[in-house]
Design an enzyme around this catalytic site. Sequence first.
Site, PDB file in Angstrom:
ATOM      1  N   ASP A   1       0.833  -1.205   0.000  1.00 35.64           N
ATOM      2  CA  ASP A   1       0.000   0.000   0.000  1.00 35.64           C
ATOM      3  C   ASP A   1       0.873   1.262   0.000  1.00 35.64           C
ATOM      4  O   ASP A   1       2.036   1.222   0.408  1.00 35.64           O
ATOM      5  CB  ASP A   1      -0.895   0.020   1.249  1.00 35.64           C
ATOM      6  CG  ASP A   1      -1.898  -1.122   1.223  1.00 35.64           C
ATOM      7  OD1 ASP A   1      -2.217  -1.609   0.125  1.00 35.64           O
ATOM      8  OD2 ASP A   1      -2.358  -1.513   2.310  1.00 35.64           O
TER       9      ASP A   1
HETATM   10  N1  URA Z   1      -1.287  -6.061   3.779  1.00 37.35           N
HETATM   11  C1  URA Z   1      -1.802  -4.813   3.790  1.00 37.35           C
HETATM   12  O1  URA Z   1      -2.851  -4.558   4.370  1.00 37.35           O
HETATM   13  N2  URA Z   1      -1.130  -3.852   3.125  1.00 37.35           N
HETATM   14  C2  URA Z   1       0.030  -4.066   2.486  1.00 37.35           C
HETATM   15  O2  URA Z   1       0.601  -3.146   1.906  1.00 37.35           O
HETATM   16  C3  URA Z   1       0.553  -5.373   2.486  1.00 37.35           C
HETATM   17  C4  URA Z   1      -0.139  -6.350   3.141  1.00 37.35           C
END
Ligand code: URA
Length: 238
Positions: free
Chosen positions: A101
């Site tokens: 993310d």
């Molecule tokens: N899980 C998440 O919620 N976000 C990420 O970036 C990676 C794994």
Amino acid sequence: MERLQKVIAESGITSRRKAEELITLGKVKVNGEIIKELGTKVSSKDIIEVNGCQIEKEEKEYYLLNKPRGILSSTTDDKNRKTVTDLIPTNARIYPVGRLDYDTTGVLILTNDGEFANILMHPKHEIEKVYLAKIKGQITLDAIKKLKEGIEIEKGIIGKASKVKCKKTDPKTNNSLVQITIHEGKNHQVKKMFEKIGYEVLKLKREKEGIFDLKNLSSGEYRKLTPKEIKKIYSLEK
Ligand code: URA
């Protein structure tokens, strides 16, 4: 050996679909001979011409980046925000293998080798991903049990942790640091797993993905993968 259309597409001159069209139209030569067969396999030694021009084969490149916060895990952005490929100076058309993310930090592999990326992402290999999550509230034993049993993060989609460790809780700020290990890579999986049992994730860092960790890499730094590491990932397919 790789499929001819894939090699043409990876040279950057056109898409794979267009490459297939060019092959069937007889516009592609391999070692001077017109090839119209779509499944034809070629090696790095073969000379490939498209419309009479020899294509340049892109060398495969492999990187491990410690992704900082506030960077997109993509190659371009329609709002002109910075992406992970802006952090690695290369002319090769590398892309991130999977996604972190915008606000997640840590281990991210980038490459222009589609086969390598597929191996790393394929669910059958169950590559271990270790995350450190800073969450609001104090993690309970019951919550840890639920994370390990599996949580429905979306209709019919279960996210499950193989390990969960409480590293620290801070009664002053009412936050906990939790290390969680998963073997899947569903969208926003870790945040959703915590959210479903009532915890907000304040920060998330991927500490490990399979054999790759953040040793000697500060935020925003990257390094090339070693031939041994690349071989190790390929050996998963054997
Ligand atoms: N899980 C998440 O919620 N976000 C990420 O970036 C990676 C794994």
